[in-house]
Write an enzyme that holds these catalytic residues in place. Structure first.
Site, PDB file in Angstrom:
ATOM      1  N   HIS A  11      47.502  14.351 -12.797  1.00 53.06           N
ATOM      2  CA  HIS A  11      46.751  13.148 -12.441  1.00 53.06           C
ATOM      3  C   HIS A  11      46.241  12.519 -13.725  1.00 53.06           C
ATOM      4  O   HIS A  11      46.161  13.161 -14.769  1.00 53.06           O
ATOM      5  CB  HIS A  11      45.590  13.443 -11.478  1.00 53.06           C
ATOM      6  CG  HIS A  11      44.571  14.404 -11.986  1.00 53.06           C
ATOM      7  ND1 HIS A  11      43.448  14.008 -12.678  1.00 53.06           N
ATOM      8  CD2 HIS A  11      44.505  15.751 -11.912  1.00 53.06           C
ATOM      9  CE1 HIS A  11      42.727  15.076 -13.000  1.00 53.06           C
ATOM     10  NE2 HIS A  11      43.336  16.144 -12.554  1.00 53.06           N
ATOM     11  N   LYS A  36      45.650   4.116  -8.698  1.00 49.27           N
ATOM     12  CA  LYS A  36      44.536   4.915  -9.212  1.00 49.27           C
ATOM     13  C   LYS A  36      44.946   6.366  -9.438  1.00 49.27           C
ATOM     14  O   LYS A  36      45.615   6.970  -8.599  1.00 49.27           O
ATOM     15  CB  LYS A  36      43.340   4.838  -8.261  1.00 49.27           C
ATOM     16  CG  LYS A  36      42.051   5.358  -8.905  1.00 49.27           C
ATOM     17  CD  LYS A  36      40.819   4.825  -8.218  1.00 49.27           C
ATOM     18  CE  LYS A  36      39.578   5.198  -9.027  1.00 49.27           C
ATOM     19  NZ  LYS A  36      38.345   4.666  -8.443  1.00 49.27           N
ATOM     20  N   GLY A 309      37.155  18.261 -17.370  1.00 48.77           N
ATOM     21  CA  GLY A 309      36.580  17.497 -16.271  1.00 48.77           C
ATOM     22  C   GLY A 309      35.122  17.782 -15.998  1.00 48.77           C
ATOM     23  O   GLY A 309      34.367  16.881 -15.603  1.00 48.77           O
ATOM     24  N   ASP A 337      41.918  14.851 -17.865  1.00 48.63           N
ATOM     25  CA  ASP A 337      43.279  15.053 -18.339  1.00 48.63           C
ATOM     26  C   ASP A 337      43.819  13.895 -19.170  1.00 48.63           C
ATOM     27  O   ASP A 337      44.688  14.094 -20.024  1.00 48.63           O
ATOM     28  CB  ASP A 337      44.211  15.321 -17.158  1.00 48.63           C
ATOM     29  CG  ASP A 337      44.147  16.761 -16.691  1.00 48.63           C
ATOM     30  OD1 ASP A 337      43.304  17.519 -17.220  1.00 48.63           O
ATOM     31  OD2 ASP A 337      44.928  17.141 -15.799  1.00 48.63           O
ATOM     32  N   ARG A 426      35.038   5.463 -17.580  1.00 51.60           N
ATOM     33  CA  ARG A 426      33.862   4.601 -17.544  1.00 51.60           C
ATOM     34  C   ARG A 426      34.153   3.236 -18.176  1.00 51.60           C
ATOM     35  O   ARG A 426      34.786   3.161 -19.229  1.00 51.60           O
ATOM     36  CB  ARG A 426      32.704   5.240 -18.307  1.00 51.60           C
ATOM     37  CG  ARG A 426      32.365   6.653 -17.877  1.00 51.60           C
ATOM     38  CD  ARG A 426      31.515   6.673 -16.625  1.00 51.60           C
ATOM     39  NE  ARG A 426      31.205   8.031 -16.249  1.00 51.60           N
ATOM     40  CZ  ARG A 426      31.634   8.645 -15.152  1.00 51.60           C
ATOM     41  NH1 ARG A 426      32.407   7.990 -14.296  1.00 51.60           N
ATOM     42  NH2 ARG A 426      31.307   9.891 -14.874  1.00 51.60           N
ATOM     43  N   ALA A 427      33.657   2.185 -17.528  1.00 49.21           N
ATOM     44  CA  ALA A 427      33.622   0.864 -18.157  1.00 49.21           C
ATOM     45  C   ALA A 427      32.387   0.820 -19.047  1.00 49.21           C
ATOM     46  O   ALA A 427      31.298   1.206 -18.630  1.00 49.21           O
ATOM     47  CB  ALA A 427      33.558  -0.230 -17.111  1.00 49.21           C
TER      48      ALA A 427
END
Length: 612
Positions: A11, A36, A309, A337, A426-427
């Site tokens: 992923h 996504k 993660g 990842d 994250r933005a």
């Protein structure tokens, strides 16, 4: 030396490009395909990296994959044998796939690389890096440290689920590991599954839900599920889990001790689910703190790097920092990842250039603010928006800041698409939806009318780095939104007896501080510090907002709706703008108001993407 790193086939596929130890470009495949967590080979991300570096494929010296498929295959076979005959049906189904495709991943990689350019498919250039070493390298080499302890924690790589490493100069070595099936990441994912969210994407929802509950199941978890030693090493009791046999994350014994079957995604959240979230969060924090305390004492090192993660658990990260065993912490912003692509490239570069000095003795770090993705020239933005049917005004830099700050101060939801796209989940002020944190209704409105997601989900504050200590119990760099800290006491409002008596989601609408839209129910916030060195335009916008309002803080959430990847192109931004209730959009120096757009271009984004 040019090194291309790749992560794929599980992923969050990604590609990253390194030139002589410096990061040139990095991006996730999902941003290009609009799928996504896209696990497919990152052909689009690779093409972007080559374009950003202004090179052709023949210039690449090494191509590195972020894990070793043969070791992963070995773990799969040994696990099935250890649990036989349980899981035989799953074994029979998965084995042909593994033997036919994943075991021979080297050949698959070479085919995919050749499809991009024959020069990329040169087998003499291909290397493989162990999964946890890729994570460790992704955190250590870009960090601002010359020496550090490196802790990586995730679901599982080949065998390792947790590893400790020591970085000294350009040398990085793993010193100890915890192996599958004993995994803190998989424990957290088991509760993600059990509370009705998607594994590998919904873990952050569990973290956000935790403050609504009480950790009343934590004792049960310690008694039945996990045995933790004083040094943080642990073992999971496999009698309660199903992931080794490939069926489900949990089983009937798990259901029995926690009060029933897993919640279906369509079912309402109950107080029990909030208490389960609070419990696994408390257990995770306890394990992580035992690990970091023991490793700090043993190593004597005062700098800590985190990846994997579990390092995206910003609540635990904040507690590590406040625990005081380390002076400074650096968390790789693409800790999952996707960041393995970057770490694999860095690892091979420093392995093959033993005399190379690490170029990370600068502040805040070598990640360039994580702004490592595509950008668009102003002329290209205008052409793309025109082609999409957008109505916009072109303004100069000063007008852009003034108009956008005024829109924010007036309570509008603002889409903000500027410069290079962020790498990681994250933005950080370049592909963001922004809002006024002083508004008591903004958090709920953004969740339900813009993001189309659960109302309990908290939003993060972006704050000027020089003002962070005035608003939060934090006086450190947190550029990647990976540290949670309490809101400053003098900014908080004491709750009444009636408000304190509320349970669960009923707590949501209580105004707790001067910035209620970014203050979670436990008076905490996931802080992003904004630095003029890495993002001068965003820093200038917040500075102007402060001049208008007295508040140097903005709501910052990713520019997407539920289930959609973060926007990449100007067209992506315009579609999301037209498919949500965002009122104002700034793409480069183009300014768009919703009321001026063609109503025929409105989209139904609320139902366009599956639940994440």
């Amino acid at each position: 030396m040019l090194v291309l790193g790749i992560s794929a086939f599980y992923h969050d596929s990604a590609a990253a490009l390194i030139r002589d130890g410096e990061i040139v470009a990095a991006a996730q495949e999902e941003r290009f395909t609009r799928k996504k967590h896209d696990p497919d080979f990152p052909a689009h991300a690779i093409a972007y990296c080559l374009k950003e570096a202004k090179i052709d494929a023949a210039a690449i010296d090494r191509v590195v994959f972020y894990e070793k498929p043969f070791l992963k295959f070995e773990r799969l076979v040994e696990t099935y044998l250890a649990f036989a005959p349980n899981g035989f049906a799953s074994f029979r189904k998965s084995m042909p796939l593994w033997i036919g495709e994943k075991l021979f991943q080297r050949d698959l990689l070479l085919r995919e690389l050749k499809a991009i350019d024959p020069a990329l498919g040169d087998k003499t250039k291909l290397r493989f890096c162990e999964h946890h070493f890729s994570h460790a390298a992704s955190a250590y080499y870009p960090s601002p440290f010359q020496s550090a302890l490196v802790l990586t924690m995730d679901g599982v790589g080949e065998w390792a689920t947790t590893s400790a490493a020591i970085g000294e100069g350009a040398d990085l070595r793993i010193t100890r590991e915890i192996h599958f099936p004993h995994s803190l990441g998989l424990l957290y994912s088991a509760f993600t599954y059990y509370t009705g969210f998607k594994v590998n994407s919904g873990e952050y929802k569990v973290m956000g839900l935790a403050p609504y509950g009480e950790p009343r199941f934590a004792k049960l978890i310690f008694e039945h599920l996990i045995d933790v030693k004083d040094d943080g090493s642990f073992r999971l009791n496999q009698d309660y889990f199903g992931y080794c046999t490939g069926l489900t994350m949990t089983n009937a014994r798990f259901d029995a001790i926690f009060g029933g079957p897993p919640r279906r995604a369509s079912e309402p959240l109950e107080q029990r689910h909030m208490d389960l979230a609070a419990s696994v969060q408390a257990v995770t924090e306890e394990v992580v703190l035992r690990l970091t305390r023991a490793l700090a004492s043993e190593s004597g090192l005062r700098n800590l790097c985190l990846a994997g993660g579990v390092a995206l658990n910003c609540v635990a990260n904040g507690k590590i920092l406040r625990d005081g065993k380390f002076d400074e912490i650096f968390v790789q912003p693409a800790a999952g990842d996707a960041g393995g692509a970057l770490g694999a490239a860095l690892a091979v570069y420093f392995q093959e250039n033993q005399g190379a000095a690490i170029k990370n003795a600068k502040r805040p770090d070598a990640m360039h603010g994580a702004y490592l993705g595509p950008s668009y020239a102003q002329s290209e933005i205008e052409d793309r928006l025109k082609a999409a049917g957008a109505v916009f005004t072109v303004v100069d830099d000063a007008q852009l800041i003034e108009k956008t700050a005024a829109a924010l101060a007036a309570g509008q939801a603002v889409g903000w698409h500027q410069g290079r796209m962020e790498f990681g989940p994250r933005a950080l002020g370049n592909r963001s939806i922004l809002g006024d944190p002083r508004s008591p209704t903004m958090q709920k409105a953004l969740n339900l009318k813009v993001k189309y997601r659960e109302s309990f989900r908290p939003f993060a504050p972006s704050v000027l780095r020089e003002k962070v200590a005035d608003w939060f119990e934090l006086d450190a760099d947190s550029p990647y939104m990976l540290l949670v800290a309490p809101v400053k006491g003098e900014r908080c409002r004491k709750m009444s007896e009636a408000e304190l008596a509320l349970f669960g989601i009923d707590k949501l609408n209580v105004q707790r501080s001067d910035i209620p839209a970014v203050t979670h129910v436990d008076y905490s916030a996931r802080v992003q510090t904004v630095h003029p060195e890495t993002n001068p335009r965003y820093h200038e916008l917040i500075t102007r907002f402060e001049a208008l309002t007295g508040c140097p803080v903005l709501i910052n959430t990713s520019f997407n709706v539920r289930g959609e990847p973060i926007v990449n192109t100007p067209e992506d931004a315009f579609r999301c703008f037209m498919g949500s209730e965002i009122e104002y959009l700034a793409v480069g120096n183009c300014v768009l108001q919703k009321e001026r757009q063609d109503p025929a271009l409105k989209l139904d984004y609320k139902n366009a993407f599956e639940l994440d």
